[in-house]
Write an enzyme that holds these catalytic residues in place. Sequence first.
Site, PDB file in Angstrom:
ATOM      1  N   ASP A 152      37.387  51.386  72.607  1.00 53.68           N
ATOM      2  CA  ASP A 152      37.076  50.551  71.448  1.00 53.68           C
ATOM      3  C   ASP A 152      37.814  51.074  70.223  1.00 53.68           C
ATOM      4  O   ASP A 152      38.923  50.646  69.925  1.00 53.68           O
ATOM      5  CB  ASP A 152      35.563  50.523  71.228  1.00 53.68           C
ATOM      6  CG  ASP A 152      35.131  49.441  70.248  1.00 53.68           C
ATOM      7  OD1 ASP A 152      35.987  48.936  69.495  1.00 53.68           O
ATOM      8  OD2 ASP A 152      33.937  49.091  70.223  1.00 53.68           O
ATOM      9  N   SER A 153      37.256  52.037  69.529  1.00 53.95           N
ATOM     10  CA  SER A 153      37.939  52.581  68.350  1.00 53.95           C
ATOM     11  C   SER A 153      39.105  53.487  68.735  1.00 53.95           C
ATOM     12  O   SER A 153      40.038  53.678  67.950  1.00 53.95           O
ATOM     13  CB  SER A 153      36.946  53.371  67.493  1.00 53.95           C
ATOM     14  OG  SER A 153      36.550  54.559  68.158  1.00 53.95           O
TER      15      SER A 153
ATOM     16  N   LYS B 176      31.637  65.997  75.054  1.00 51.86           N
ATOM     17  CA  LYS B 176      31.747  65.676  73.634  1.00 51.86           C
ATOM     18  C   LYS B 176      30.375  65.408  73.036  1.00 51.86           C
ATOM     19  O   LYS B 176      29.425  65.095  73.734  1.00 51.86           O
ATOM     20  CB  LYS B 176      32.641  64.453  73.420  1.00 51.86           C
ATOM     21  CG  LYS B 176      32.011  63.127  73.826  1.00 51.86           C
ATOM     22  CD  LYS B 176      32.921  61.966  73.470  1.00 51.86           C
ATOM     23  CE  LYS B 176      32.206  60.629  73.628  1.00 51.86           C
ATOM     24  NZ  LYS B 176      31.708  60.356  74.974  1.00 51.86           N
TER      25      LYS B 176
ATOM     26  N   ARG C 109      27.233  47.382  76.368  1.00 56.83           N
ATOM     27  CA  ARG C 109      26.872  48.690  75.819  1.00 56.83           C
ATOM     28  C   ARG C 109      25.474  48.694  75.202  1.00 56.83           C
ATOM     29  O   ARG C 109      24.968  49.748  74.835  1.00 56.83           O
ATOM     30  CB  ARG C 109      27.923  49.134  74.792  1.00 56.83           C
ATOM     31  CG  ARG C 109      29.225  49.583  75.441  1.00 56.83           C
ATOM     32  CD  ARG C 109      30.303  49.885  74.433  1.00 56.83           C
ATOM     33  NE  ARG C 109      30.893  48.671  73.873  1.00 56.83           N
ATOM     34  CZ  ARG C 109      31.866  48.653  72.980  1.00 56.83           C
ATOM     35  NH1 ARG C 109      32.360  49.798  72.534  1.00 56.83           N
ATOM     36  NH2 ARG C 109      32.355  47.511  72.531  1.00 56.83           N
TER      37      ARG C 109
ATOM     38  N   ASP D 134      31.849  21.815  61.550  1.00 56.03           N
ATOM     39  CA  ASP D 134      30.859  22.843  61.201  1.00 56.03           C
ATOM     40  C   ASP D 134      30.865  24.012  62.174  1.00 56.03           C
ATOM     41  O   ASP D 134      29.966  24.841  62.159  1.00 56.03           O
ATOM     42  CB  ASP D 134      29.459  22.232  61.106  1.00 56.03           C
ATOM     43  CG  ASP D 134      28.981  21.669  62.446  1.00 56.03           C
ATOM     44  OD1 ASP D 134      29.771  21.696  63.416  1.00 56.03           O
ATOM     45  OD2 ASP D 134      27.827  21.209  62.525  1.00 56.03           O
TER      46      ASP D 134
END
Length: 310
Positions: free
Chosen positions: A220-221, A190, A93, A34
Amino acid sequence: MKLFAGNSNRVLAESVAQYLNIPLGKASVRRFADQEIFVEIQENVRGEDVFVLQSTSYPANDHLMELLIMIDAFRRSSARRITAVLPYFGYARQDRKPGPRTPISAKLVANLITEAGASRVLTLDLHAGQIQGFFDIPTDNLYAVPVIARDVKANYATGNCMVVSPDVGGVVRARSLAKRIDAQLAIVDKRRERPGESEVMNVIGDVSGKDCLLFDDIVDSGGTLCNAAEALLNKGANSVTAYITHGVLSGGAVARIASSKLKELVITDSIQPTTAINDAPNIRVLSISDLIGEAIARTAAEESVSSLFD
């Protein structure tokens, strides 16, 4: 002193054990049908100074639960002291309330690690320094900048380098690298429109003809880095390389980096690199095993850890 590891980054754990010249401790971390996590410590740890290495990276919740259950197992096995070694601290974060009725998950995770039975914490390049204060136990925040500075000096003519912070919030971090390699500092200003996307607005500093080194704690991205690289090149930069401590690289980030104008992305192995990362033509991985190993050795010997960064 004994070193154990969960499943998140066994390659790094084995390298740290090799640096310390000790075997990696025997422990079984497995799942029932499980998907409940079960831990069994397979050697005596009574009265021992135990270090358990586990990055709470993707899948963050599974790896966090592994860490908590391992700490509980060591506590119930009468370990004298338990140090949680988190090369990458997930949920970092989420260190503040971004809006009404939202959690501060980084504080919750700190509470969970403490309540599970950890005596102290070793971590690396926390996203926000104040997270150290979320713990009610001794917490050492290590810095990857010495490792990165050595790599920069080995691969670049530092006289033509300029360290660049990809946002205003990372200026202190970028300045620490700039001081070590005796380089100037620039900033990319930015505006983030939505999570995972960013719009580069302005470059503060003259980067014309410079080999720019973007320096940050997390990728990250990859959107911020790619946009920043394009902005710097448009301002006349000779080349743009990114040095990032934690290579989260979720979703299509690896492909985005590969097709970007970045000369190279250099990350550490605080998060175990995927096959896609290892195969990427312009992504390189630096090991922080010696840094982690030395910090563990000094902690076990009750010596100064902060002097590593003098």
